[in-house]
Design a protein around this motif. Structure first.
Motif, mmCIF file in Angstrom:
data_model
loop_
_atom_site.group_PDB
_atom_site.id
_atom_site.type_symbol
_atom_site.label_atom_id
_atom_site.label_comp_id
_atom_site.label_asym_id
_atom_site.label_seq_id
_atom_site.Cartn_x
_atom_site.Cartn_y
_atom_site.Cartn_z
ATOM 1 N N PRO A 1 -55.525 62.602 -12.763
ATOM 2 C CA PRO A 1 -55.616 62.037 -11.417
ATOM 3 C C PRO A 1 -56.314 62.983 -10.444
ATOM 4 C CG PRO A 1 -53.420 61.700 -12.325
ATOM 5 C CD PRO A 1 -54.129 62.639 -13.246
ATOM 6 N N LEU A 2 -57.229 62.450 -9.650
ATOM 7 C CA LEU A 2 -57.988 63.258 -8.702
ATOM 8 C C LEU A 2 -57.082 63.935 -7.690
ATOM 9 C CD1 LEU A 2 -60.793 64.072 -7.468
ATOM 10 C CD2 LEU A 2 -60.575 62.030 -6.040
ATOM 11 N N PHE A 3 -56.096 63.210 -7.160
ATOM 12 C CA PHE A 3 -55.270 63.731 -6.082
ATOM 13 C C PHE A 3 -54.032 64.483 -6.580
ATOM 14 C CE2 PHE A 3 -57.531 60.188 -3.984
ATOM 15 C CZ PHE A 3 -58.126 60.910 -2.952
ATOM 16 N N GLN A 4 -53.958 64.743 -7.862
ATOM 17 C CA GLN A 4 -52.815 65.468 -8.419
ATOM 18 C C GLN A 4 -52.988 66.969 -8.192
ATOM 19 O OE1 GLN A 4 -52.483 65.888 -12.798
ATOM 20 N NE2 GLN A 4 -50.489 64.902 -12.560
ATOM 21 N N PRO A 5 -52.042 67.639 -7.512
ATOM 22 C CA PRO A 5 -52.139 69.090 -7.312
ATOM 23 C C PRO A 5 -52.107 69.834 -8.639
ATOM 24 C CG PRO A 5 -50.541 68.113 -5.807
ATOM 25 C CD PRO A 5 -50.878 67.055 -6.818
ATOM 26 N N GLU A 6 -52.728 70.996 -8.662
ATOM 27 C CA GLU A 6 -52.790 71.779 -9.891
ATOM 28 C C GLU A 6 -51.419 72.304 -10.323
ATOM 29 O OE1 GLU A 6 -56.064 72.696 -11.804
ATOM 30 O OE2 GLU A 6 -55.882 70.704 -10.933
ATOM 31 N N ASP A 7 -50.455 72.343 -9.420
ATOM 32 C CA ASP A 7 -49.124 72.790 -9.814
ATOM 33 C C ASP A 7 -48.230 71.627 -10.231
ATOM 34 O OD1 ASP A 7 -48.874 71.680 -7.339
ATOM 35 O OD2 ASP A 7 -47.632 73.272 -6.488
ATOM 36 N N GLN A 8 -48.821 70.436 -10.381
ATOM 37 C CA GLN A 8 -48.059 69.267 -10.823
ATOM 38 C C GLN A 8 -48.760 68.585 -11.998
ATOM 39 O OE1 GLN A 8 -47.213 66.687 -7.457
ATOM 40 N NE2 GLN A 8 -46.613 68.403 -6.176
ATOM 41 N N LEU A 9 -49.281 69.379 -12.917
ATOM 42 C CA LEU A 9 -49.998 68.848 -14.074
ATOM 43 C C LEU A 9 -49.066 68.036 -14.964
ATOM 44 C CD1 LEU A 9 -51.998 72.094 -14.944
ATOM 45 C CD2 LEU A 9 -52.926 70.015 -13.888
ATOM 46 N N ASP A 10 -49.655 67.039 -15.635
ATOM 47 C CA ASP A 10 -48.870 66.196 -16.528
ATOM 48 C C ASP A 10 -48.463 66.920 -17.806
ATOM 49 O OD1 ASP A 10 -49.022 64.047 -14.803
ATOM 50 O OD2 ASP A 10 -50.814 63.198 -15.752
ATOM 51 N N HIS A 11 -49.204 67.971 -18.164
ATOM 52 C CA HIS A 11 -48.943 68.670 -19.418
ATOM 53 C C HIS A 11 -48.847 70.171 -19.162
ATOM 54 C CE1 HIS A 11 -49.997 64.942 -21.524
ATOM 55 N NE2 HIS A 11 -51.044 64.883 -20.730
ATOM 56 N N CYS A 12 -48.156 70.868 -20.062
ATOM 57 C CA CYS A 12 -48.156 72.325 -20.035
ATOM 58 C C CYS A 12 -49.299 72.818 -20.933
ATOM 59 C CB CYS A 12 -46.819 72.884 -20.513
ATOM 60 S SG CYS A 12 -46.229 72.233 -22.101
ATOM 61 N N TYR A 13 -49.747 74.052 -20.679
ATOM 62 C CA TYR A 13 -50.881 74.598 -21.415
ATOM 63 C C TYR A 13 -50.568 76.023 -21.847
ATOM 64 C CZ TYR A 13 -53.495 70.607 -19.662
ATOM 65 O OH TYR A 13 -53.914 69.327 -19.379
ATOM 66 N N THR A 14 -50.944 76.351 -23.092
ATOM 67 C CA THR A 14 -50.695 77.677 -23.639
ATOM 68 C C THR A 14 -51.998 78.287 -24.141
ATOM 69 O OG1 THR A 14 -50.254 76.839 -25.879
ATOM 70 C CG2 THR A 14 -48.370 77.024 -24.369
ATOM 71 N N THR A 15 -52.034 79.616 -24.223
ATOM 72 C CA THR A 15 -53.171 80.301 -24.834
ATOM 73 C C THR A 15 -53.099 80.098 -26.345
ATOM 74 O OG1 THR A 15 -51.942 82.363 -25.095
ATOM 75 C CG2 THR A 15 -53.119 82.040 -23.006
ATOM 76 N N PRO A 16 -54.175 80.442 -27.085
ATOM 77 C CA PRO A 16 -54.132 80.306 -28.553
ATOM 78 C C PRO A 16 -52.979 81.083 -29.186
ATOM 79 C CG PRO A 16 -56.390 80.556 -27.829
ATOM 80 C CD PRO A 16 -55.533 80.773 -26.614
#
Length: 282
Positions: free
Chosen positions: A246-261
């Motif tokens: 979503p365009l208006f979704q703040p970066e601190d409210q992402l739908d998914h979590c992300y990890t490094t390799p």
């Protein structure tokens, strides 16, 4: 609340500019002004990084502007007025860096060669600088007959270095209305992204420009609406969709979590299977 996120003293600004800047900067810091004015043509700026070292406001005299629309990727495409805005942003940034150095905070050295995206619409300009260390972004608006210009600046080292929350990271978004209208957006993308499109949610699209790991887009008469869920859509070199958010979704409210390799969580909160963060380079 950290005092560095407080807006500047309003007595130092013309009254009209002060009211606009206060509302704008409080939004940039994730806070709301006590009174929300009607915002049909006012620009709303939202600095969407999770970590922000500070937002400050300044004023300088600029030449008369024209009602034009420009989207520049890199310093070689700047209009004269955008170049003035970029150079002023760098002066603001240098002043902020001196203050940060005195306080023992990390520094982000930037030059005009680090300019990644600059947009201009009439008397409103947005400038984004990025390098391997961090970023600085400025929002500048002219006002009054003497073309006095007020502006906000935000700068930080990258909170997670080269790692992005997936293939795209939005750094700056402005809209002409609090829930849509026309928008300008900029940020950075991973090497996987060969095409980035804004899906308006109503059958229309706007294609972003990509260059050197940066993206920029500007709509014209789009009339976007938040309740129609406009989204940024990324495609790889084969034209396959690889991400949609979503365009208006703040970066601190992402739908998914992300990890490094290596499995280190760097974006979002643990919830099910996290997605892999993607590397960025210019």
């Amino acid at each position: 609340m950290n005092e560095i996120l407080d807006p500047p003293a309003e007595r130092d600004l013309p009254p009209t500019v002060a009211r606009k800047m206060r509302a704008q900067l409080l939004r940039s810091a994730g806070r709301r002004a006590a009174h929300r004015p009607r915002l049909r043509l006012a620009v709303i700026a939202s600095m969407l990084l999770v970590v922000m070292s500070g937002v400050t406001a300044m004023v300088w005299d600029a030449p008369d502007g024209r009602d034009v629309q420009v989207l520049a990727i890199g310093p070689g495409e700047l209009s004269p007025t955008l170049r003035d805005a970029a150079e002023q942003c760098l002066r603001w940034h240098a002043s902020e860096e001196k203050r940060h150095a005195a306080e023992g905070k990390p520094a982000v050295a930037l030059s005009l060669a680090d300019l990644s995206v600059a947009t201009e619409r009439g008397d409103h300009a947005l400038v984004l600088f990025m390098n391997d260390v961090g970023y600085a972004t400025c929002d500048l608006r002219s006002a009054g007959r003497n073309r006095e210009v007020s502006g906000g600046i935000s700068a930080d080292p990258w909170p997670h270095g080269k790692w992005l929350p997936g293939p795209v990271q939005k750094l700056l978004l402005t809209s002409t209305e609090h829930d849509g209208g026309d928008v300008s957006a900029s940020g950075r993308v991973s090497e996987r992204v060969q095409r980035l499109v804004l899906d308006h949610g109503n059958g229309h699209t706007t294609t972003a420009r990509l260059s050197g790991g940066a993206f920029g887009l500007m709509t014209a008469d789009a009339r976007l609406k938040a309740d129609e869920n406009p989204q940024l859509v990324s495609y790889d070199k084969r034209g396959v969709e690889i991400d949609r958010r979503p365009l208006f979704q703040p970066e601190d409210q992402l739908d998914h979590c992300y990890t490094t390799p290596s499995g280190k969580l760097i974006y979002g909160k643990p919830s099910g299977t996290c997605r892999q963060a993607e590397a960025w380079k210019r």
